[in-house]
Design a protein around this motif. Structure first.
Motif, PDB file in Angstrom:
ATOM      1  N   VAL A  24       0.834  -1.206   0.000  1.00  0.00           N
ATOM      2  CA  VAL A  24       0.000   0.000   0.000  1.00  0.00           C
ATOM      3  C   VAL A  24       0.866   1.251   0.000  1.00  0.00           C
ATOM      4  O   VAL A  24       0.579   2.226  -0.712  1.00  0.00           O
ATOM      5  N   PHE A  25       1.943   1.235   0.784  1.00  0.00           N
ATOM      6  CA  PHE A  25       2.852   2.386   0.847  1.00  0.00           C
ATOM      7  C   PHE A  25       3.430   2.696  -0.541  1.00  0.00           C
ATOM      8  O   PHE A  25       3.393   3.837  -1.004  1.00  0.00           O
ATOM      9  N   VAL A  26       3.943   1.679  -1.222  1.00  0.00           N
ATOM     10  CA  VAL A  26       4.529   1.892  -2.549  1.00  0.00           C
ATOM     11  C   VAL A  26       3.446   2.354  -3.529  1.00  0.00           C
ATOM     12  O   VAL A  26       3.689   3.231  -4.375  1.00  0.00           O
ATOM     13  N   HIS A  27       2.265   1.784  -3.393  1.00  0.00           N
ATOM     14  CA  HIS A  27       1.138   2.203  -4.235  1.00  0.00           C
ATOM     15  C   HIS A  27       0.866   3.697  -4.091  1.00  0.00           C
ATOM     16  O   HIS A  27       0.598   4.397  -5.075  1.00  0.00           O
ATOM     17  N   HIS A  28       0.940   4.223  -2.869  1.00  0.00           N
ATOM     18  CA  HIS A  28       0.655   5.636  -2.643  1.00  0.00           C
ATOM     19  C   HIS A  28       1.818   6.551  -3.026  1.00  0.00           C
ATOM     20  O   HIS A  28       1.611   7.747  -3.240  1.00  0.00           O
ATOM     21  N   VAL A  29       3.019   6.018  -3.114  1.00  0.00           N
ATOM     22  CA  VAL A  29       4.172   6.832  -3.520  1.00  0.00           C
ATOM     23  C   VAL A  29       4.246   6.952  -5.039  1.00  0.00           C
ATOM     24  O   VAL A  29       4.552   8.021  -5.574  1.00  0.00           O
ATOM     25  N   LEU A  30       3.954   5.870  -5.738  1.00  0.00           N
ATOM     26  CA  LEU A  30       4.118   5.850  -7.197  1.00  0.00           C
ATOM     27  C   LEU A  30       2.994   6.608  -7.908  1.00  0.00           C
ATOM     28  O   LEU A  30       1.882   6.730  -7.373  1.00  0.00           O
ATOM     29  N   PRO A  31       3.267   7.109  -9.122  1.00  0.00           N
ATOM     30  CA  PRO A  31       2.195   7.716  -9.930  1.00  0.00           C
ATOM     31  C   PRO A  31       1.141   6.670 -10.291  1.00  0.00           C
ATOM     32  O   PRO A  31       1.448   5.484 -10.422  1.00  0.00           O
ATOM     33  N   HIS A  32      -0.082   7.112 -10.451  1.00  0.00           N
ATOM     34  CA  HIS A  32      -1.178   6.193 -10.777  1.00  0.00           C
ATOM     35  C   HIS A  32      -1.626   6.311 -12.221  1.00  0.00           C
ATOM     36  O   HIS A  32      -2.533   5.583 -12.647  1.00  0.00           O
ATOM     37  N   GLN A  33      -1.019   7.217 -12.964  1.00  0.00           N
ATOM     38  CA  GLN A  33      -1.370   7.366 -14.373  1.00  0.00           C
ATOM     39  C   GLN A  33      -0.110   7.259 -15.218  1.00  0.00           C
ATOM     40  O   GLN A  33       0.995   7.534 -14.746  1.00  0.00           O
ATOM     41  N   ALA A  34      -0.288   6.861 -16.468  1.00  0.00           N
ATOM     42  CA  ALA A  34       0.855   6.616 -17.356  1.00  0.00           C
ATOM     43  C   ALA A  34       1.734   7.851 -17.514  1.00  0.00           C
ATOM     44  O   ALA A  34       2.955   7.732 -17.672  1.00  0.00           O
ATOM     45  N   GLU A  35       1.132   9.043 -17.439  1.00  0.00           N
ATOM     46  CA  GLU A  35       1.909  10.276 -17.596  1.00  0.00           C
ATOM     47  C   GLU A  35       3.034  10.393 -16.569  1.00  0.00           C
ATOM     48  O   GLU A  35       4.074  11.002 -16.825  1.00  0.00           O
ATOM     49  N   HIS A  40      10.311   8.746 -18.464  1.00  0.00           N
ATOM     50  CA  HIS A  40      11.441   7.820 -18.475  1.00  0.00           C
ATOM     51  C   HIS A  40      11.186   6.571 -19.311  1.00  0.00           C
ATOM     52  O   HIS A  40      12.119   5.802 -19.572  1.00  0.00           O
ATOM     53  N   PHE A  41       9.921   6.342 -19.709  1.00  0.00           N
ATOM     54  CA  PHE A  41       9.585   5.110 -20.423  1.00  0.00           C
ATOM     55  C   PHE A  41       8.701   5.445 -21.618  1.00  0.00           C
ATOM     56  O   PHE A  41       8.078   6.506 -21.677  1.00  0.00           O
ATOM     57  N   GLY A  42       8.642   4.513 -22.556  1.00  0.00           N
ATOM     58  CA  GLY A  42       7.747   4.660 -23.679  1.00  0.00           C
ATOM     59  C   GLY A  42       6.305   4.571 -23.248  1.00  0.00           C
ATOM     60  O   GLY A  42       6.000   4.150 -22.128  1.00  0.00           O
ATOM     61  N   SER A  43       5.395   4.926 -24.132  1.00  0.00           N
ATOM     62  CA  SER A  43       3.978   4.999 -23.769  1.00  0.00           C
ATOM     63  C   SER A  43       3.413   3.651 -23.333  1.00  0.00           C
ATOM     64  O   SER A  43       2.652   3.570 -22.361  1.00  0.00           O
ATOM     65  N   GLN A  44       3.798   2.570 -24.036  1.00  0.00           N
ATOM     66  CA  GLN A  44       3.268   1.251 -23.676  1.00  0.00           C
ATOM     67  C   GLN A  44       3.806   0.795 -22.322  1.00  0.00           C
ATOM     68  O   GLN A  44       3.049   0.318 -21.474  1.00  0.00           O
ATOM     69  N   ALA A  45       5.115   0.957 -22.105  1.00  0.00           N
ATOM     70  CA  ALA A  45       5.712   0.584 -20.825  1.00  0.00           C
ATOM     71  C   ALA A  45       5.150   1.435 -19.694  1.00  0.00           C
ATOM     72  O   ALA A  45       4.899   0.935 -18.584  1.00  0.00           O
ATOM     73  N   ALA A  46       4.942   2.725 -19.954  1.00  0.00           N
ATOM     74  CA  ALA A  46       4.397   3.623 -18.938  1.00  0.00           C
ATOM     75  C   ALA A  46       2.993   3.183 -18.525  1.00  0.00           C
ATOM     76  O   ALA A  46       2.636   3.225 -17.339  1.00  0.00           O
ATOM     77  N   ALA A  47       2.185   2.747 -19.496  1.00  0.00           N
ATOM     78  CA  ALA A  47       0.831   2.289 -19.200  1.00  0.00           C
ATOM     79  C   ALA A  47       0.860   1.035 -18.330  1.00  0.00           C
ATOM     80  O   ALA A  47       0.065   0.891 -17.386  1.00  0.00           O
ATOM     81  N   ILE A  48       1.781   0.119 -18.641  1.00  0.00           N
ATOM     82  CA  ILE A  48       1.901  -1.117 -17.852  1.00  0.00           C
ATOM     83  C   ILE A  48       2.370  -0.795 -16.436  1.00  0.00           C
ATOM     84  O   ILE A  48       1.845  -1.331 -15.449  1.00  0.00           O
ATOM     85  N   LEU A  49       3.356   0.091 -16.309  1.00  0.00           N
ATOM     86  CA  LEU A  49       3.865   0.454 -14.989  1.00  0.00           C
ATOM     87  C   LEU A  49       2.788   1.140 -14.147  1.00  0.00           C
ATOM     88  O   LEU A  49       2.702   0.916 -12.939  1.00  0.00           O
ATOM     89  N   ALA A  50       1.982   1.978 -14.780  1.00  0.00           N
ATOM     90  CA  ALA A  50       0.884   2.623 -14.058  1.00  0.00           C
ATOM     91  C   ALA A  50      -0.123   1.576 -13.561  1.00  0.00           C
ATOM     92  O   ALA A  50      -0.623   1.667 -12.429  1.00  0.00           O
ATOM     93  N   ALA A  51      -0.415   0.575 -14.405  1.00  0.00           N
ATOM     94  CA  ALA A  51      -1.329  -0.492 -13.996  1.00  0.00           C
ATOM     95  C   ALA A  51      -0.759  -1.284 -12.827  1.00  0.00           C
ATOM     96  O   ALA A  51      -1.476  -1.637 -11.890  1.00  0.00           O
ATOM     97  N   VAL A  52       0.556  -1.552 -12.874  1.00  0.00           N
ATOM     98  CA  VAL A  52       1.206  -2.268 -11.769  1.00  0.00           C
ATOM     99  C   VAL A  52       1.154  -1.429 -10.499  1.00  0.00           C
ATOM    100  O   VAL A  52       0.860  -1.934  -9.403  1.00  0.00           O
ATOM    101  N   ALA A  53       1.440  -0.117 -10.620  1.00  0.00           N
ATOM    102  CA  ALA A  53       1.404   0.769  -9.461  1.00  0.00           C
ATOM    103  C   ALA A  53       0.019   0.778  -8.831  1.00  0.00           C
ATOM    104  O   ALA A  53      -0.127   0.737  -7.602  1.00  0.00           O
ATOM    105  N   ASN A  54      -1.011   0.814  -9.667  1.00  0.00           N
ATOM    106  CA  ASN A  54      -2.371   0.748  -9.140  1.00  0.00           C
ATOM    107  C   ASN A  54      -2.652  -0.615  -8.509  1.00  0.00           C
ATOM    108  O   ASN A  54      -3.299  -0.711  -7.467  1.00  0.00           O
TER     109      ASN A  54
END
Length: 374
Positions: A24-35, A40-54
């Motif tokens: 939960v802590f990491v979830h609240h620190v990380l961005p929740h949207q691909a932007e 630092h990442f391409g659009s597809q990777a950014a979208a996946i990372l945002a989904a993981v963060a959520n």
């Protein structure tokens, strides 16, 4: 470990508690949207990372799962040992464990709302005082007030209002049926909300009935294990860990169950929450009953996890605000260790000097002793 025994403590449960908090802590620190990742990442990777963060927010589901497992296990042990359930003592124990820190958190939240002159936040915390704040969040969305995460405590409180009566009034079959009905109710409500295009991140996420799936999974697990823990080898535990993590990944990335925006119609969102519950079961079984010695540090952090949860968002905001004020704003990776360290310091102080006197009172009312070392 017989259910007729007067004690019940497993160090690995404290480790799972800390794991749930840390996610939960990491979830609240990380961005929740691909932007937030696209720099630092391409659009597809950014979208996946945002989904993981959520998806890391499913750590909260693990908290709900653990609550249901422990309450079910302890009440079943009490019923086996005493042929009944003392509801008055149960609620006295819950009040002593939860309310002091919960209402302290509300006081902090109201003070911040008054300083910032936020009428909406003030109304939100009035709902928190009435123990229906999660429904306020579900209706109005999120606030920047750092005590907003207290909404999840209310979902647990609402579960506690129902479940002890179920265990007291029913036998084994009845408890099974009611636990299963909780899960079916959760799936049905999730499907209804998704079909109506409800907002994923608050209308669905903060809904008590949706989270009943996690409570159902925890209760069913406690009933199925019959007071014991599975004797699993390392290979099986590794496989369970993989399945658990994979379930959460599919729920977050494939089903977008913990996403942002309006839910799509169809079965993807209910399926995502079902996978989140499956992930909780698998992660729990990875740890429970293991013969490996649990690291003392993680056990202790699990014991103070309530304080960690209550104070982590204020710590994140304090560290972020301080670095901005100094003219050196930190990114989420640089900020995380400082915010985590501050969270731990405050939680340690809270546990030692504020919570412990209430916990001593709770221990005196215990039918089943859950303290370590007994």
């Amino acid at each position: 470990m017989s259910r007729s025994a007067a004690t019940f403590y497993r160090a690995e449960l404290d480790v799972i508690r800390f794991l749930a908090f840390f996610l939960v802590f990491v979830h609240h620190v990380l961005p929740h949207q691909a932007e937030g990742f696209s720099r630092h990442f391409g659009s597809q990777a950014a979208a996946i990372l945002a989904a993981v963060a959520n998806g890391l927010g499913f750590g909260l589901c693990l908290f709900f799962f653990l609550s249901a497992y422990l309450i079910t296990e302890l009440l079943l042990r009490e019923k086996t040992r005493t042929s009944g359930v003392e509801l008055k003592r149960f609620y006295q124990r819950r009040i002593l464990r939860i309310w002091p820190l919960y209402f302290l958190g509300i006081g902090i939240g109201i003070a911040i709302a008054l300083v910032t002159r936020s009428t909406a936040d003030f109304r939100q915390f009035l709902a928190y005082l009435g123990l229906v704040g999660n429904w306020y969040v579900a209706a109005h969305g999120w606030s920047d007030n750092p005590m907003t995460p207290l909404w999840s405590i209310l979902i647990e409180e609402q579960f506690y209002l129902l479940w002890p009566f179920v265990i007291k009034a029913t036998g084994t079959t009845g408890t099974w049926v009611c636990a299963a009905l909780f899960g079916i109710l959760g799936l049905t409500e999730t499907n209804r909300l998704a079909s109506a295009g409800a907002q994923l991140d608050y209308e669905i996420w903060a809904n008590t009935l949706v989270q009943f799936m996690m409570f159902s999974a925890g209760a069913v697990t406690a009933i199925a294990l019959q007071g014991s823990a599975p004797a699993l080898g390392r290979v099986w535990r590794c496989l369970l860990a993989i399945v658990g993590v994979a379930s959460w990944f599919v729920a977050a990335i494939g089903c977008n169950a913990k996403g942002i925006g309006a839910a799509p119609s169809g079965l993807s969102i209910p399926a995502g929450y079902a996978l989140a519950a499956l992930g909780c079961i698998c992660i729990f079984l990875t740890f429970i009953g293991t013969l490996a010695k649990m690291p003392w540090t993680l056990v202790y952090l699990g014991r103070i996890s309530f304080g960690l949860y209550v104070f982590h968002e204020p710590a994140i905001q304090i560290v972020h605000g301080a670095t901005v004020a100094l003219g050196h704003p930190l990114g989420y990776l640089s900020m995380s260790p400082l915010a985590l360290a501050l969270t731990i310091v405050v939680a340690v102080i809270s546990f030692k000097y504020f919570e412990t006197p209430f916990l001593r009172g709770k221990a005196k009312l215990a039918v089943i002793d859950t303290r370590p070392g007994n």
